[in-house]
Design a protein around this motif. Structure first.
Motif, PDB file in Angstrom:
ATOM      1  N   THR A   1       0.836  -1.203   0.000  1.00 10.98           N
ATOM      2  CA  THR A   1       0.000   0.000   0.000  1.00 10.98           C
ATOM      3  C   THR A   1       0.871   1.253   0.000  1.00 10.98           C
TER       4      THR A   1
ATOM      5  N   LEU B   1      -1.770   0.374 -10.079  1.00 16.20           N
ATOM      6  CA  LEU B   1      -2.937  -0.169  -9.389  1.00 16.20           C
ATOM      7  C   LEU B   1      -3.127  -1.647  -9.721  1.00 16.20           C
ATOM      8  N   ASN B   2      -2.873  -2.013 -10.966  1.00 17.16           N
ATOM      9  CA  ASN B   2      -2.991  -3.408 -11.383  1.00 17.16           C
ATOM     10  C   ASN B   2      -1.974  -4.292 -10.658  1.00 17.16           C
TER      11      ASN B   2
ATOM     12  N   TYR C   1      -0.534  -3.662  -7.819  1.00 13.90           N
ATOM     13  CA  TYR C   1      -0.939  -3.685  -6.414  1.00 13.90           C
ATOM     14  C   TYR C   1      -2.035  -4.723  -6.188  1.00 13.90           C
ATOM     15  N   ASP C   2      -3.079  -4.677  -7.007  1.00 10.09           N
ATOM     16  CA  ASP C   2      -4.187  -5.628  -6.868  1.00 10.09           C
ATOM     17  C   ASP C   2      -3.705  -7.077  -6.974  1.00 10.09           C
ATOM     18  N   GLU C   3      -2.846  -7.338  -7.948  1.00 13.27           N
ATOM     19  CA  GLU C   3      -2.334  -8.699  -8.142  1.00 13.27           C
ATOM     20  C   GLU C   3      -1.509  -9.159  -6.944  1.00 13.27           C
TER      21      GLU C   3
ATOM     22  N   ALA D   1      -3.699  -9.771  -3.759  1.00 10.56           N
ATOM     23  CA  ALA D   1      -4.409 -11.052  -3.886  1.00 10.56           C
ATOM     24  C   ALA D   1      -3.450 -12.211  -3.636  1.00 10.56           C
TER      25      ALA D   1
END
Length: 64
Positions: A23, A33-34, A36-38, A41
């Motif tokens: 973060t 952002l992509n 980070y999301d990956e 998860a």
């Protein structure tokens, strides 16, 4: 013990620390952002500490 992963199992707190670090990296523009999301998860599905540490290997600073 064939098929078992070697190394120390990651704790929930260690997963949270990785997510906090990701973060901060997002906020500093080091991750998209992509990405980070990956990685977030993946952090919640990692079993071992080694797997978890790989999610932040390319970021400055130390994890443990």
């Amino acid at each position: 013990m064939d098929g078992e992963r070697s190394g120390v199992r990651a704790s929930d707190r260690e997963r949270e620390l990785v997510v906090e670090r990701l973060t901060r990296a997002l906020g500093h523009g080091r991750l998209t952002l992509n990405e980070y999301d990956e990685r977030v998860a993946a952090a919640y599905t990692c079993i071992g500490r080694d797997e978890l540490a790989q999610l932040t290997d390319d970021l400055p600073g130390r994890l443990w």
